[in-house]
Structure formats: structure tokens, C-alpha cells
Design a protein around this motif. Structure first.
Motif, PDB file in Angstrom:
ATOM      1  N   THR A  11       0.821  -1.216   0.000  1.00 55.61           N
ATOM      2  CA  THR A  11       0.000   0.000   0.000  1.00 55.61           C
ATOM      3  C   THR A  11       0.861   1.274   0.000  1.00 55.61           C
ATOM      4  OG1 THR A  11      -0.181  -0.387   2.381  1.00 55.61           O
ATOM      5  CG2 THR A  11      -2.068  -1.009   1.019  1.00 55.61           C
ATOM      6  N   LEU A  38      -0.284  10.711  -5.913  1.00 54.79           N
ATOM      7  CA  LEU A  38      -1.321  11.492  -5.219  1.00 54.79           C
ATOM      8  C   LEU A  38      -1.415  12.911  -5.761  1.00 54.79           C
ATOM      9  CD1 LEU A  38      -0.674  10.290  -1.568  1.00 54.79           C
ATOM     10  CD2 LEU A  38      -2.794  10.000  -2.839  1.00 54.79           C
ATOM     11  N   MET A  44      -3.530  16.522   5.713  1.00 56.07           N
ATOM     12  CA  MET A  44      -3.119  15.243   6.281  1.00 56.07           C
ATOM     13  C   MET A  44      -3.657  15.155   7.704  1.00 56.07           C
ATOM     14  SD  MET A  44       0.721  13.699   6.691  1.00 56.07           S
ATOM     15  CE  MET A  44       0.880  12.577   5.331  1.00 56.07           C
ATOM     16  N   ASP A  45      -4.193  14.016   8.048  1.00 56.62           N
ATOM     17  CA  ASP A  45      -4.705  13.755   9.387  1.00 56.62           C
ATOM     18  C   ASP A  45      -3.839  12.683  10.024  1.00 56.62           C
ATOM     19  OD1 ASP A  45      -6.722  15.152  10.496  1.00 56.62           O
ATOM     20  OD2 ASP A  45      -8.272  13.641  10.175  1.00 56.62           O
ATOM     21  N   GLY A  56      -1.557  -3.289   8.557  1.00 47.41           N
ATOM     22  CA  GLY A  56      -2.640  -3.399   7.581  1.00 47.41           C
ATOM     23  C   GLY A  56      -3.820  -2.496   7.868  1.00 47.41           C
ATOM     24  N   ASN A  57      -3.874  -1.898   9.060  1.00 53.68           N
ATOM     25  CA  ASN A  57      -4.988  -0.997   9.391  1.00 53.68           C
ATOM     26  C   ASN A  57      -4.586   0.466   9.179  1.00 53.68           C
ATOM     27  OD1 ASN A  57      -6.453  -3.196  10.040  1.00 53.68           O
ATOM     28  ND2 ASN A  57      -6.637  -2.747  12.233  1.00 53.68           N
ATOM     29  N   GLU A  61      -4.893   9.766   7.265  1.00 52.89           N
ATOM     30  CA  GLU A  61      -5.448  10.026   5.937  1.00 52.89           C
ATOM     31  C   GLU A  61      -4.748  11.215   5.310  1.00 52.89           C
ATOM     32  OE1 GLU A  61      -9.276  10.382   7.636  1.00 52.89           O
ATOM     33  OE2 GLU A  61     -10.058   8.720   6.473  1.00 52.89           O
ATOM     34  N   VAL A  62      -4.679  11.181   3.987  1.00 54.24           N
ATOM     35  CA  VAL A  62      -4.071  12.291   3.282  1.00 54.24           C
ATOM     36  C   VAL A  62      -4.985  12.673   2.114  1.00 54.24           C
ATOM     37  CG1 VAL A  62      -2.646  10.773   1.823  1.00 54.24           C
ATOM     38  CG2 VAL A  62      -1.913  13.118   2.249  1.00 54.24           C
ATOM     39  N   GLU A  63      -5.125  13.967   1.899  1.00 50.39           N
ATOM     40  CA  GLU A  63      -5.973  14.432   0.803  1.00 50.39           C
ATOM     41  C   GLU A  63      -5.124  15.177  -0.221  1.00 50.39           C
ATOM     42  OE1 GLU A  63      -9.307  16.921   1.791  1.00 50.39           O
ATOM     43  OE2 GLU A  63      -9.737  17.362  -0.295  1.00 50.39           O
ATOM     44  N   ALA A  67      -7.847  13.087  -4.653  1.00 42.61           N
ATOM     45  CA  ALA A  67      -8.197  11.871  -3.913  1.00 42.61           C
ATOM     46  C   ALA A  67      -7.892  11.970  -2.427  1.00 42.61           C
ATOM     47  CB  ALA A  67      -7.431  10.679  -4.491  1.00 42.61           C
ATOM     48  N   THR A  68      -8.759  11.333  -1.631  1.00 42.81           N
ATOM     49  CA  THR A  68      -8.479  11.131  -0.220  1.00 42.81           C
ATOM     50  C   THR A  68      -8.019   9.684  -0.064  1.00 42.81           C
ATOM     51  OG1 THR A  68     -10.219  12.677   0.342  1.00 42.81           O
ATOM     52  CG2 THR A  68      -9.440  11.257   2.095  1.00 42.81           C
ATOM     53  N   SER A  69      -6.878   9.490   0.573  1.00 45.94           N
ATOM     54  CA  SER A  69      -6.332   8.145   0.684  1.00 45.94           C
ATOM     55  C   SER A  69      -6.004   7.842   2.130  1.00 45.94           C
ATOM     56  CB  SER A  69      -5.033   8.029  -0.131  1.00 45.94           C
ATOM     57  OG  SER A  69      -5.262   8.371  -1.470  1.00 45.94           O
ATOM     58  N   GLU A  70      -6.209   6.582   2.495  1.00 47.25           N
ATOM     59  CA  GLU A  70      -5.858   6.166   3.845  1.00 47.25           C
ATOM     60  C   GLU A  70      -4.393   5.765   3.885  1.00 47.25           C
ATOM     61  OE1 GLU A  70      -8.733   4.256   6.218  1.00 47.25           O
ATOM     62  OE2 GLU A  70     -10.195   4.210   4.611  1.00 47.25           O
ATOM     63  N   TYR A  72      -1.795   3.216   5.640  1.00 46.84           N
ATOM     64  CA  TYR A  72      -1.875   1.937   6.340  1.00 46.84           C
ATOM     65  C   TYR A  72      -0.565   1.646   7.054  1.00 46.84           C
ATOM     66  CZ  TYR A  72      -6.089   1.359   3.637  1.00 46.84           C
ATOM     67  OH  TYR A  72      -7.327   1.544   3.099  1.00 46.84           O
TER      68      TYR A  72
END
Lengths: 131, 267
Positions: A11, A38, A44-45, A56-57, A61-63, A67-70, A72
Motif C-alpha cells: 500500500t 497522489l 493530512m490527518d 494493515g490498518n 489520511e491524506v488528501e 483523492a483522499t487516501s488512507e 496503512y
């Protein structure tokens, strides 16, 4: 850091594992390939230090403009440090994704997840095949 | 060619619409099924971009009375009224999932192609485009155009349609379509809005009908865009609806997120 010495998740997060105080600490960021894909990052959070994370979790998050993407986590453990200045200086991810662009540091609770991570060559191959 | 599901939903509540898109993303992630969905909103609704602050809606007085929902995708707020909304959920096994900008542009080019068939000229916005019209509601002056009748420009506009990014669909400088993506581990959600007509809740934003003077049939637009999607995305669409499991998932997501004020007002 030299990306060739890092481990990568499928990821697109990277991890640098170092010995510290008798345990292992992973410094984690996102790859230059991910930053490029991206495009322009705007938000960014990030979690707080002390948060327990699981390989894996999602840990943040980043915007970008599109796109907003998680993000991991590639390892199991506890977050011991967060690059809190990063959300206000996202351009660092473009200029130094493997150095000043680190995101969190995690004290590993076990090393089980490390075997699933890719070396630089395998990760580059994955990126090449996606295009 | 991959089979993909086509869902055409009747107008629904904003929180439900977002919950269904999220449920379809989970399906794409878990079962690998691609779904293209078209839908509308049963009342004018303001959707906030994921990272926007809810207090910022005060920046846009015309839409203050509209219900609010926070999306899981980023970008600016959207006033959903006279528009067609679509969502596309693609699993990571699909080659389009790896292509951020390409999928964005592919869908937008389908719309441009359809409009061309109707002799309506639209194009992709490029950052180098010279004449950029970015209408922004000016609460102080109550005006959306300058003294030369050109729309006011504000790069940090509250509304998505007041912003520009490469790949947006523009007509005569006005943005008439934008999309946003949410990337998960195993799937991608892309949804977007095609602005058909000016809303009284966002009077500064003309739609396709206002700019072109022509009329847009929703049914025909959905038919044409579905056919284009089959060709351009190399998928074979079959008509479908939410499964029982997806309905249950959408209800759970509705109560946990989009129908919950804790979520909508979390920033």
C-alpha cells in the motif's frame, strides 16, 4: 534515508527498522511513488502518540486535489512519535519523502508483519507493473 | 472484458446516498465487483468535502438552509440540486484503480463526448487555460460578477464548483463537472456531479442548460454515459440493484457515519 535500505508495504508505505532501548522502532512514511501518484497534497490527518496500531490498518489520511487516501501501518505496535509539523508543511513529502517526510514512529510489539513487507526492488517491480 | 454492475437509483436523502456509495466501495474491496451508479438527491443538499470545517458553510449564505452531509471524499462543498451524480467503485484488481488522474479524466471525457453529440462544447480544464471563470458568491456585495461581467475569482472557494483543478469539465470557463476519489486498500471510489441547471441555493453557478440554452434529458444522459463507460473502461454492464447484504451495510454506514451529526460536524 536511502530507499534501497527500507522495507515497503504493497500500500506504498515505507518502514525503517532500528534497534532502540532493547526493542525495535519503525520509522514510517509514504514512498516517492505514492507522493507522485497522489499529486498535490492539501491535507493530512495523523494520530496521536500513544495510539496502538495494527499492521494493515489505517493510521491516518491524506488528501490531494483529487483523492483522499488512507495511510496503512506496515507494523504492529504503539506510536511513540508523530511528525506533527508535517500537515502544515506537506511539500516536504515531495522534497524528502524518505527523510524529513517521515510520518510516525512505532515501537514494535512483534515482528510478525515484517516478513510481509517488500524490499526496494520488489516494491519498484510492483509499481512498474501497475503502469 | 470485466462484467460490472449498473445501478440507477431514484432520488434519495443525502446521507443515504453517501452510505450507498460507501457500501459499494466495501463490495468492490471485498468481492471485486465494479459498480457504476447514477443517482440524484431528493432535496437540495450541501455535501462537505471530507476535510472541510462545517462552520465554513457560513461563507455561502444561499445554501445555509439546506441539509448538510460530510462526504468521505475530499475537495470543496457541493450544492446538490439540479444535477446528475455518479459513483464508480473499482477493485484494485481493475487496472483503472491504479490510475488516479486517468480515471478522473476518462469519465469526464465521456461527458464531453456526449455533450459534443448534442453540439454543446465543453472541455477539460488545464492549469494553463487562459480564461478561467471561477464564480464565487460575494456575501458582502451580493454580486458574483465583476464590473466587466466576468465571474469573480477566488482560488480558495468554499464550493467545489468555484474551484478548478486539471481535468475538471468546463464550458465557456464555467465548471460544470468535477469528481473526487477515495482510495482504500483494495478498491477506489470515484464520484462526481454534473451540474445541469443553476440552483437558487448556489445562484452563482450556471449549469449546462443555462450556458448552452439546450435541455438535457437525464434518461438519455445516463444511457449514453453507460454506453461510453462500457467502451472506454472496457467493462460489460449489467443492470442491478443493491444486494440484501449491501442494503444492511448501507443502513449500518448511514447510522454510524453520514446520518450521524457527530460525523457531519466532526470538523
Amino acid at each position: 534515508m536511502n530507499p534501497e535500505e527500507l522495507l515497503f508495504a504493497e500500500t506504498h508505505e515505507w518502514a525503517h527498522i532500528a534497534d532502540q532501548d532493547g526493542g525495535k522502532v519503525a520509522t514510517i512514511g509514504i514512498s516517492a511513488n505514492a507522493v507522485e501518484a497522489l499529486t498535490d497534497l492539501v491535507y493530512m490527518d495523523l494520530p496521536a502518540a500513544g495510539t496502538q496500531v495494527t499492521a494493515g490498518n489505517s493510521f491516518g489520511e491524506v488528501e490531494s486535489v483529487k483523492a483522499t487516501s488512507e495511510l496503512y501501518c506496515p507494523v504492529d505496535g504503539e506510536i511513540v512519535d508523530v511528525n506533527t509539523s508535517l500537515p502544515d508543511n506537506l511539500e516536504i513529502l515531495n522534497s524528502d519523502p524518505y527523510g524529513d517526510g517521515w510520518i510516525i514512529k512505532v515501537k514494535l510489539s512483534n515482528e510478525d508483519s515484517l516478513a510481509k513487507l517488500l524490499d526496494y526492488a520488489a516494491y519498484q517491480k510492483q509499481c512498474d507493473e501497475a503502469h | 472484458m470485466n462484467r460490472a454492475r449498473l445501478i440507477i437509483d431514484p432520488p434519495a436523502n443525502g446521507a443515504w446516498n453517501m452510505a450507498v456509495d460507501q457500501a459499494l466501495l466495501e463490495t468492490a474491496s471485498e468481492s471485486g465487483l465494479t459498480t457504476l451508479r447514477f443517482y440524484q438527491w431528493d432535496e437540495p443538499t450541501l455535501s462537505l468535502g471530507y476535510f472541510q470545517k462545517h462552520e465554513d458553510r457560513a461563507l455561502h449564505p444561499p445554501s445555509l438552509t439546506c441539509p448538510l452531509v460530510r462526504r468521505r471524499t475530499g475537495g470543496g462543498a457541493i450544492l446538490h440540486h439540479s444535477e446528475l451524480t455518479y459513483s464508480l467503485c473499482v477493485p484494485s484488481s481493475n487496472r483503472w484503480c491504479a490510475k488516479n488522474a486517468e480515471l478522473y479524466e476518462a469519465i469526464h471525457l465521456m461527458v464531453i463526448g456526449y455533450l459534443q453529440q448534442k453540439s454543446i462544447r465543453a472541455s477539460l480544464y488545464r492549469e494553463t487555460t487562459a480564461a478561467v471563470k471561477t464564480p464565487v458568491f460575494n456575501a458582502a456585495s451580493n454580486e458574483t460578477e465583476d464590473k466587466n461581467n466576468r465571474p469573480r475569482i477566488d482560488p480558495s472557494a468554499f464550493l467545489c464548483f468555484g474551484r478548478r483543478s486539471a481535468g475538471d469539465v468546463v464550458m465557456q470557463g464555467y465548471k460544470i463537472m468535477g469528481s473526487a476519489q477515495r482510495r482504500g486498500k483494495n478498491a477506489l471510489l470515484q464520484h462526481g456531479s454534473l451540474l445541469l441547471e443553476r440552483s437558487r441555493f448556489a445562484p452563482e453557478l450556471p449549469g449546462i442548460e443555462d450556458i448552452s440554452g439546450g435541455q438535457i434529458s437525464l434518461k438519455k444522459t445516463i444511457e449514453k454515459l453507460s454506453a461510453s463507460a462500457e467502451n472506454e473502461l472496457r467493462i460489460e454492464l449489467f443492470a442491478g440493484m443493491l444486494s440484501k447484504l449491501e442494503l444492511e451495510a448501507a443502513k449500518r454506514i448511514f447510522f454510524e457515519l453520514f446520518g450521524n451529526q457527530q460525523w457531519n460536524l466532526c470538523r
